[in-house]
Scaffold this motif. Sequence first.
Motif, mmCIF file in Angstrom:
data_model
loop_
_atom_site.group_PDB
_atom_site.id
_atom_site.type_symbol
_atom_site.label_atom_id
_atom_site.label_comp_id
_atom_site.label_asym_id
_atom_site.label_seq_id
_atom_site.Cartn_x
_atom_site.Cartn_y
_atom_site.Cartn_z
ATOM 1 N N ASP A 128 12.044 -17.470 -0.010
ATOM 2 C CA ASP A 128 10.834 -17.615 0.797
ATOM 3 C C ASP A 128 10.775 -16.615 1.942
ATOM 4 O OD1 ASP A 128 11.784 -20.603 2.750
ATOM 5 O OD2 ASP A 128 12.764 -18.662 2.446
ATOM 6 N N GLN A 129 11.825 -15.800 2.112
ATOM 7 C CA GLN A 129 11.786 -14.748 3.120
ATOM 8 C C GLN A 129 11.568 -13.368 2.501
ATOM 9 O OE1 GLN A 129 14.826 -14.846 6.145
ATOM 10 N NE2 GLN A 129 15.006 -17.064 6.038
ATOM 11 N N ALA A 130 11.296 -13.340 1.212
ATOM 12 C CA ALA A 130 10.940 -12.076 0.580
ATOM 13 C C ALA A 130 9.561 -11.645 1.064
ATOM 14 C CB ALA A 130 10.938 -12.236 -0.938
ATOM 15 N N ALA A 131 9.240 -10.374 0.889
ATOM 16 C CA ALA A 131 7.913 -9.894 1.269
ATOM 17 C C ALA A 131 6.852 -10.617 0.441
ATOM 18 C CB ALA A 131 7.832 -8.390 1.036
ATOM 19 N N ARG A 132 5.860 -11.170 1.124
ATOM 20 C CA ARG A 132 4.806 -11.916 0.433
ATOM 21 C C ARG A 132 3.634 -10.982 0.157
ATOM 22 N NH1 ARG A 132 6.820 -16.300 -1.994
ATOM 23 N NH2 ARG A 132 8.030 -17.597 -0.563
ATOM 24 N N ILE A 133 3.628 -10.392 -1.009
ATOM 25 C CA ILE A 133 2.580 -9.443 -1.379
ATOM 26 C C ILE A 133 1.470 -10.146 -2.152
ATOM 27 C CG2 ILE A 133 2.087 -7.367 -2.731
ATOM 28 C CD1 ILE A 133 4.918 -6.413 -2.099
ATOM 29 N N SER A 134 1.838 -11.005 -3.093
ATOM 30 C CA SER A 134 0.839 -11.731 -3.887
ATOM 31 C C SER A 134 0.152 -12.803 -3.050
ATOM 32 C CB SER A 134 1.496 -12.387 -5.100
ATOM 33 O OG SER A 134 1.988 -11.417 -5.987
ATOM 34 N N THR A 135 -1.047 -13.148 -3.456
ATOM 35 C CA THR A 135 -1.820 -14.208 -2.813
ATOM 36 C C THR A 135 -1.872 -15.419 -3.755
ATOM 37 O OG1 THR A 135 -3.930 -13.548 -3.794
ATOM 38 C CG2 THR A 135 -3.256 -12.419 -1.765
ATOM 39 N N ALA B 147 0.823 -1.211 0.000
ATOM 40 C CA ALA B 147 0.000 0.000 0.000
ATOM 41 C C ALA B 147 0.855 1.259 0.000
ATOM 42 C CB ALA B 147 -0.936 -0.007 1.205
ATOM 43 N N ASP B 148 2.094 1.158 0.508
ATOM 44 C CA ASP B 148 2.998 2.315 0.490
ATOM 45 C C ASP B 148 4.008 2.213 -0.653
ATOM 46 O OD1 ASP B 148 4.155 0.157 1.744
ATOM 47 O OD2 ASP B 148 5.025 1.294 3.408
ATOM 48 N N HIS B 149 3.688 1.430 -1.680
ATOM 49 C CA HIS B 149 4.399 1.419 -2.970
ATOM 50 C C HIS B 149 5.831 0.887 -2.888
ATOM 51 C CE1 HIS B 149 0.930 3.629 -4.395
ATOM 52 N NE2 HIS B 149 1.157 4.586 -3.499
ATOM 53 N N PHE B 150 5.974 -0.278 -2.254
ATOM 54 C CA PHE B 150 7.240 -1.014 -2.288
ATOM 55 C C PHE B 150 6.980 -2.406 -2.854
ATOM 56 C CE2 PHE B 150 8.096 2.084 1.108
ATOM 57 C CZ PHE B 150 9.314 2.597 0.674
ATOM 58 N N LEU B 151 7.979 -2.917 -3.584
ATOM 59 C CA LEU B 151 7.881 -4.256 -4.157
ATOM 60 C C LEU B 151 8.400 -5.335 -3.223
ATOM 61 C CD1 LEU B 151 9.076 -3.783 -7.866
ATOM 62 C CD2 LEU B 151 6.805 -3.441 -6.894
ATOM 63 N N ASP B 152 9.344 -4.967 -2.370
ATOM 64 C CA ASP B 152 10.002 -5.966 -1.531
ATOM 65 C C ASP B 152 10.780 -5.256 -0.440
ATOM 66 O OD1 ASP B 152 10.893 -8.399 -0.601
ATOM 67 O OD2 ASP B 152 12.169 -8.864 -2.321
ATOM 68 N N LEU B 153 11.187 -6.018 0.557
ATOM 69 C CA LEU B 153 12.113 -5.524 1.568
ATOM 70 C C LEU B 153 13.524 -5.542 0.994
ATOM 71 C CD1 LEU B 153 10.631 -7.479 4.594
ATOM 72 C CD2 LEU B 153 10.492 -5.002 4.216
ATOM 73 N N PRO B 154 14.449 -4.788 1.574
ATOM 74 C CA PRO B 154 15.827 -4.821 1.065
ATOM 75 C C PRO B 154 16.423 -6.215 1.227
ATOM 76 C CG PRO B 154 15.484 -2.971 2.568
ATOM 77 C CD PRO B 154 14.293 -3.865 2.700
ATOM 78 N N ARG B 155 17.080 -6.710 0.191
ATOM 79 C CA ARG B 155 17.736 -8.023 0.262
ATOM 80 C C ARG B 155 19.079 -7.953 -0.447
ATOM 81 N NH1 ARG B 155 14.280 -12.683 -2.084
ATOM 82 N NH2 ARG B 155 13.448 -11.103 -3.505
ATOM 83 N N PRO B 156 20.172 -8.265 0.241
ATOM 84 C CA PRO B 156 21.478 -8.310 -0.438
ATOM 85 C C PRO B 156 21.558 -9.539 -1.323
ATOM 86 C CG PRO B 156 21.692 -9.048 1.825
ATOM 87 C CD PRO B 156 20.277 -8.560 1.678
ATOM 88 N N GLU B 157 22.464 -9.510 -2.287
ATOM 89 C CA GLU B 157 22.627 -10.650 -3.184
ATOM 90 C C GLU B 157 23.301 -11.809 -2.466
ATOM 91 O OE1 GLU B 157 24.537 -9.679 -6.827
ATOM 92 O OE2 GLU B 157 22.994 -8.245 -7.450
ATOM 93 N N PRO B 158 23.021 -13.047 -2.886
ATOM 94 C CA PRO B 158 23.717 -14.216 -2.320
ATOM 95 C C PRO B 158 25.216 -14.078 -2.519
ATOM 96 C CG PRO B 158 21.852 -14.894 -3.657
ATOM 97 C CD PRO B 158 22.030 -13.421 -3.874
ATOM 98 N N PRO B 159 26.057 -14.743 -1.690
ATOM 99 C CA PRO B 159 25.659 -15.799 -0.758
ATOM 100 C C PRO B 159 25.129 -15.310 0.583
ATOM 101 C CG PRO B 159 28.021 -15.517 -0.730
ATOM 102 C CD PRO B 159 27.505 -14.615 -1.816
ATOM 103 N N CYS B 160 25.188 -14.002 0.831
ATOM 104 C CA CYS B 160 24.719 -13.528 2.121
ATOM 105 C C CYS B 160 23.256 -13.082 2.080
ATOM 106 C CB CYS B 160 25.593 -12.371 2.594
ATOM 107 S SG CYS B 160 25.631 -10.970 1.445
ATOM 108 N N GLY B 161 22.566 -13.253 0.939
ATOM 109 C CA GLY B 161 21.199 -12.784 0.799
ATOM 110 C C GLY B 161 20.183 -13.713 1.434
ATOM 111 N N LEU B 162 18.989 -13.181 1.641
ATOM 112 C CA LEU B 162 17.902 -13.982 2.181
ATOM 113 C C LEU B 162 17.380 -14.936 1.110
ATOM 114 C CD1 LEU B 162 15.881 -11.162 3.948
ATOM 115 C CD2 LEU B 162 17.370 -12.835 5.046
#
Length: 244
Positions: free
Chosen positions: A44-51, A26-41
């Motif tokens: 399945d820990q990305a923001a779940r916006i879609s149903t 609702a506040d116009h973001f696609l996802d939470l910040p995530r660094p690239e692997p190998p240290c990235g999330l």
Amino acid sequence: RRLNAPFFTFHTRRRPYVTLKWAESADHFLDLPRPEPPCGLPADQAARISTPLTQLLVHRLRAENQAILVGRRTALLDNPSLTTRLWPGESPLRCVLMPSGPLPGEVQLADGSVPTLFFCGANEEKCHNFLEKAAALSAESGSTFCPPELVKLDEGCPLLPQVMEELHRRGVQSLLVEGGSTTLQGFLDAGLWDEIYIERAPMLLRHGVPAPVLPAPSAEAPYRTEESSPFGRTRLHHIRTDAL
């Protein structure tokens, strides 16, 4: 003409009919910040916006388009397969835009299960090594392999028109662009779009990856919202240009 929009766009504009799709908070973001692997999330820990309901819509859109495209960061962080596993129909030609360099050979988009194009800018030699590694991994698994193709981009020229030209050359009449934010914004800024689906959820992320920003409609590039309707707990906004 609207019913045959991909056909007319392909022949008059010499490019595929382009549909953009994204899900935002609702506040116009696609996802939470995530660094690239190998240290990235992990994905399945990305923001779940879609149903689950809107995921079916995405897979229906995939089945209705001849090709689908994501950027390198989306391919790396989400590791999507970009297939139509949740909807009947043939999976589209997969396209990955990676002007800054190759991906790990283990990504699903290099599994050879579906025809795939990797649009490469810098580090062409590394991109070839990436494809060789992907082929070796597929051979070890014993799975059916459809060799991905490497398409070299001229970094001295705008990249997206080159992608459009290559897809037109291959006879692709419709393209679905699923992300990420930079790739989607690039299509918007270049005016290379015909239709948009925006899924907006009631959740607030408060920070993260900003959603793409639509340019203001103008006499040269008019567009309108066809509908804005509830879709489960989210609201779906459907936007079309008035070019046809």
